[in-house]
Design an enzyme around this catalytic site. Structure first.
Site, mmCIF file in Angstrom:
data_model
loop_
_atom_site.group_PDB
_atom_site.id
_atom_site.type_symbol
_atom_site.label_atom_id
_atom_site.label_comp_id
_atom_site.label_asym_id
_atom_site.label_seq_id
_atom_site.Cartn_x
_atom_site.Cartn_y
_atom_site.Cartn_z
ATOM 1 N N ARG A 69 0.828 -1.199 0.000
ATOM 2 C CA ARG A 69 0.000 0.000 0.000
ATOM 3 C C ARG A 69 0.867 1.255 0.000
ATOM 4 O O ARG A 69 1.918 1.301 0.606
ATOM 5 C CB ARG A 69 -0.912 -0.022 1.240
ATOM 6 C CG ARG A 69 -2.039 0.995 1.210
ATOM 7 C CD ARG A 69 -2.996 0.739 2.361
ATOM 8 N NE ARG A 69 -2.408 1.053 3.650
ATOM 9 C CZ ARG A 69 -2.538 2.223 4.267
ATOM 10 N NH1 ARG A 69 -3.233 3.191 3.691
ATOM 11 N NH2 ARG A 69 -1.997 2.433 5.448
ATOM 12 N N LYS A 135 4.243 -8.387 11.095
ATOM 13 C CA LYS A 135 3.489 -8.552 9.853
ATOM 14 C C LYS A 135 3.641 -9.966 9.289
ATOM 15 O O LYS A 135 4.741 -10.447 9.072
ATOM 16 C CB LYS A 135 3.944 -7.532 8.809
ATOM 17 C CG LYS A 135 3.131 -7.584 7.523
ATOM 18 C CD LYS A 135 3.419 -6.394 6.631
ATOM 19 C CE LYS A 135 2.612 -6.435 5.356
ATOM 20 N NZ LYS A 135 2.782 -5.228 4.520
ATOM 21 N N ARG A 269 -0.733 3.355 13.656
ATOM 22 C CA ARG A 269 0.057 2.397 14.427
ATOM 23 C C ARG A 269 -0.537 2.282 15.822
ATOM 24 O O ARG A 269 -0.974 3.275 16.401
ATOM 25 C CB ARG A 269 1.516 2.861 14.549
ATOM 26 C CG ARG A 269 2.276 2.881 13.228
ATOM 27 C CD ARG A 269 2.606 1.485 12.758
ATOM 28 N NE ARG A 269 3.392 1.510 11.522
ATOM 29 C CZ ARG A 269 2.860 1.451 10.297
ATOM 30 N NH1 ARG A 269 1.530 1.396 10.174
ATOM 31 N NH2 ARG A 269 3.599 1.465 9.226
#
Length: 274
Positions: A69, A135, A269
């Site tokens: 992204r 992630k 975040r």
């Protein structure tokens, strides 16, 4: 990439089209299995054979210019990463919807769960992460306008860290499937079949009814809900209050009230305070 490893990778994928057709008949319009490509999303965005009522699939063993992204690089290594895209043409009157990334994320999570993999959540707007925020997978939705002889279309790209995530050398904490709670990491074909089927089902449901069919699963997976978060671009903070069930906007409860954040505009975040 050695010839032996490439032959083994390609042989493992040979049964996949037949298995997908048996489980989800008439939902597939074609398959591309590429040893190396700049981007599976780009490959399908350039494809003129997309149709509106079935999905075309592109799987690559290695991506040389994959992206995430907002133009970020998605690092993909042969054998360690699972990188693929699905695409279909838009129906007449249908428009690209940013909330599709949330539905695709639920599809990926359902596929992983089918394979006995658990211990992850969904971080708005497009990542699967461990409870600590490392992630595990990412999703990139891209749209193609009507150009020349090509119909307008939407592509959903997915990257999953299968193994050796630490060796990818990216600048943020990562995890791979071996870090999740499972007796073993599933084989390539089983993993792809489960994820592709569940993405197609989630995408079909989203096209009919929006986020409603996946909302319960999304809320269960929501990595940010009820937590303090910070908007990267502005530094402002608030409490994540879920997503708008209509358009997928992140709801941020701040001092001035409830704010709506859109994935094309901001990154957030989680703020972990002692």
């Amino acid at each position: 990439m050695t010839d032996d490893s490439l032959v083994s990778w390609r042989k493992a994928l040979d049964p996949l089209p037949g298995r997908l057709e048996r489980e989800l008949p008439k939902r597939w319009s074609g398959f591309e299995f590429l040893p190396s490509v700049d981007s599976t999303n780009r490959q399908l965005l350039d494809c003129q054979a997309l149709v509106h009522d079935a999905y075309r699939v592109c799987v690559a063993r290695e991506q040389t210019a994959g992206k995430g992204r907002r133009g970020r690089t998605w690092v993909s290594a042969g054998g360690s990463s699972l990188t693929f895209s699905l695409a279909r043409a838009l129906r007449p009157g249908e428009a690209p919807a940013p909330a599709l990334a949330l539905a695709i994320g639920v599809g990926v999570s359902r596929g992983l769960s089918r394979c006995g993999l658990h211990g992850f959540g969904f971080k708005w707007p497009n990542d699967l992460v461990t409870p600590e925020g490392r992630k595990l997978a990412g999703i990139l939705i891209e749209a193609r306008p009507r150009t020349g002889g090509c119909r307008p279309a939407v592509v959903a790209g997915v990257g999953v860290n299968r193994r050796d995530a630490v060796a990818l050398g990216v600048d943020r904490p990562t995890a791979d499937l071996g870090d999740l709670s499972a007796s073993s990491v599933p084989g390539l074909t089983d993993l792809l079949q489960a994820i592709l089927v569940e993405i197609a089902r989630a995408w079909d449901a989203f096209a009919r009814d929006g986020l409603q069919p996946v909302l319960e699963d999304y809320r269960r997976l929501d990595h940010l809900f009820g937590r303090p978060v910070r908007v990267t671009e502005s530094g402002r903070e608030g409490i994540a209050a879920g997503v708008d069930p209509v358009d997928g906007a992140l709801l941020l409860q701040g001092p001035g009230g409830l704010e709506r954040l859109y994935s094309g505009d901001v990154s957030v975040r989680r703020v972990d305070r002692a």
